[in-house]
Design an enzyme around this catalytic site. Sequence first.
Site, mmCIF file in Angstrom:
data_model
loop_
_atom_site.group_PDB
_atom_site.id
_atom_site.type_symbol
_atom_site.label_atom_id
_atom_site.label_comp_id
_atom_site.label_asym_id
_atom_site.label_seq_id
_atom_site.Cartn_x
_atom_site.Cartn_y
_atom_site.Cartn_z
ATOM 1 N N TYR A 61 10.372 14.157 -19.426
ATOM 2 C CA TYR A 61 9.431 14.537 -20.487
ATOM 3 C C TYR A 61 9.472 16.055 -20.622
ATOM 4 O O TYR A 61 9.413 16.781 -19.629
ATOM 5 C CB TYR A 61 8.017 14.083 -20.113
ATOM 6 C CG TYR A 61 6.972 14.443 -21.141
ATOM 7 C CD1 TYR A 61 6.931 13.795 -22.378
ATOM 8 C CD2 TYR A 61 6.023 15.430 -20.887
ATOM 9 C CE1 TYR A 61 5.975 14.125 -23.335
ATOM 10 C CE2 TYR A 61 5.054 15.753 -21.830
ATOM 11 C CZ TYR A 61 5.034 15.099 -23.056
ATOM 12 O OH TYR A 61 4.082 15.423 -23.991
ATOM 13 N N ASP A 87 13.669 22.995 -17.401
ATOM 14 C CA ASP A 87 12.263 22.763 -17.656
ATOM 15 C C ASP A 87 11.571 22.689 -16.304
ATOM 16 O O ASP A 87 11.636 21.681 -15.612
ATOM 17 C CB ASP A 87 12.086 21.464 -18.443
ATOM 18 C CG ASP A 87 10.617 21.156 -18.706
ATOM 19 O OD1 ASP A 87 9.753 21.800 -18.085
ATOM 20 O OD2 ASP A 87 10.339 20.254 -19.523
ATOM 21 N N LYS A 117 1.771 24.648 -16.498
ATOM 22 C CA LYS A 117 0.973 24.036 -15.423
ATOM 23 C C LYS A 117 0.487 25.035 -14.368
ATOM 24 O O LYS A 117 -0.416 25.808 -14.623
ATOM 25 C CB LYS A 117 1.769 22.890 -14.802
ATOM 26 C CG LYS A 117 2.067 21.798 -15.864
ATOM 27 C CD LYS A 117 2.162 20.428 -15.323
ATOM 28 C CE LYS A 117 2.629 19.457 -16.392
ATOM 29 N NZ LYS A 117 1.932 18.225 -16.484
HETATM 30 N N1 PMP Z 1 7.805 19.657 -19.436
HETATM 31 C C1 PMP Z 1 7.484 18.936 -18.363
HETATM 32 C C2 PMP Z 1 8.494 18.742 -17.283
HETATM 33 C C3 PMP Z 1 6.204 18.379 -18.262
HETATM 34 O O1 PMP Z 1 5.901 17.618 -17.204
HETATM 35 C C4 PMP Z 1 5.254 18.603 -19.283
HETATM 36 C C5 PMP Z 1 3.844 18.020 -19.217
HETATM 37 N N2 PMP Z 1 3.640 16.958 -18.397
HETATM 38 C C6 PMP Z 1 5.635 19.382 -20.372
HETATM 39 C C7 PMP Z 1 6.901 19.896 -20.421
HETATM 40 C C8 PMP Z 1 4.671 19.661 -21.467
HETATM 41 O O2 PMP Z 1 3.676 20.539 -21.044
HETATM 42 P P1 PMP Z 1 2.263 20.630 -21.793
HETATM 43 O O3 PMP Z 1 1.577 19.316 -21.554
HETATM 44 O O4 PMP Z 1 1.587 21.800 -21.149
HETATM 45 O O5 PMP Z 1 2.558 20.866 -23.228
#
Ligand code: PMP
Length: 432
Positions: free
Chosen positions: A145, A240, A268
């Site tokens: 994701y 990511d 995060k």
């Molecule tokens: N990349 C990864 C690996 C994530 O786990 C997440 C959120 N779970 C995101 C991007 C998106 O981040 P946000 O919810 O802060 O938009």
Amino acid sequence: MDFSQSKELHEEALDHIVGGVNSPSRAYKAVGGGAPVYMDRARGAYFWDVDGNKYIDYLAAYGPIITGHGHPHIAEAITRAANNGVLYGTPTKLENKFAKMLKEAIPSLEKVRFVNSGTEAVMTTVRVARAYTGRTKIIKFAGCYHGHFDSVLVQAGSGPATLGTPDSAGIPKAVAADVITVPFNDLEAFKTAMDRWGDQIAAVLVEPIVGNFGIVEPHQGFLQAVNDITHDAGALVIYDEVITAFRFTYGSAQQVYNIEPDMTAMGKIIGGGLPIGAYGGRQDIMEQVAPLGPAYQAGTMAGNPASMAAGIACLEVLQQDGVYDRLDKLGARLEKGIVVKAADAGVPISVNRLCGALTVYFGDTKVTNYDQAEESDGEAFAQFFRLMIEQGINLAPSKYEAWFLTTEHTEADIDTTVDAVGNAFKKMAEKF
Ligand code: PMP
């Protein structure tokens, strides 16, 4: 346990907020629906809900809360920021300080830019990679994701070298057609895709340690091969690290494997619980970004003093000696306890763990890719989730999510949790 106040609030929410929640997984859809628990207060490793029930928390807000809820050092930084005005729309000293801290922690970040969420951070790295290479296609790995922008809500086509299809309504097919999805840890599939599309690929988007179908480490040599093949094709590697930055070590997953991507997206943990995202990487690539270059990205809230102060304070806590060792020890204790209880009850599980994060899959399969994670028994997880919440243990309501430990969990918390796991497995054992 009495959940009547949560039920009432959920009824009310359904009248006003779409689906009653502001992010879909909070609706408990993956664990059979019904009213989610409404939390009222949090401190350290604990939550108290609106009915007065107390929980040990392993959700950690889906990852950010690594120092526990309401950590005094972070709370103090946020209070100070609140008293000084939370949003200026001008540069501040805090941004410089925090950018330097991130660069010191993650050497591949020659330049950084702050944004407001992980989605924004990843989205911008994709745009910048397209601007830098003049190409449009990207490769991502199945089940990972990367936020909710169009290009990454895309499923695999019918094979590793086929174009993607939208994973959500409202996404143009043309957008999905620029995205190729291959299985994680499958170098042959990656090579096949690169043989076919390599000269059209702007970037390969990688969660270096997967956090979105559980905690899944790359096979030895996988990340290096992905880097080499991508660079040979003239494309960029984007890591990511929204989940992984500062989760397993002070710094990034890229340091765990000693491999540098061209760009990194974060979020995060680096916000200490406040909204944040950040991206960065090689200077010549980052110079594509406005105001220096032609790739546009902006944000009213970007770099706001409250998020900067909370992020700095969080990293200061994580710099203390022994933090990651402690998380690792607690993680090992939890993993061992869960595995023993499963064996005692005869419930087939497999656990993936790295430091203070683990995932319990229901089934015998060792999970190294998304297909294997999908095989984990969702009904068994749903039953487990309910049995745990009724014993005061709060987990993420999805079989794919990790349990996250914080610096505030104690050995006693772990032992209480393991006892609860044992009780849950005993009740579930009839099924197996
Ligand atoms: N990349 C990864 C690996 C994530 O786990 C997440 C959120 N779970 C995101 C991007 C998106 O981040 P946000 O919810 O802060 O938009």
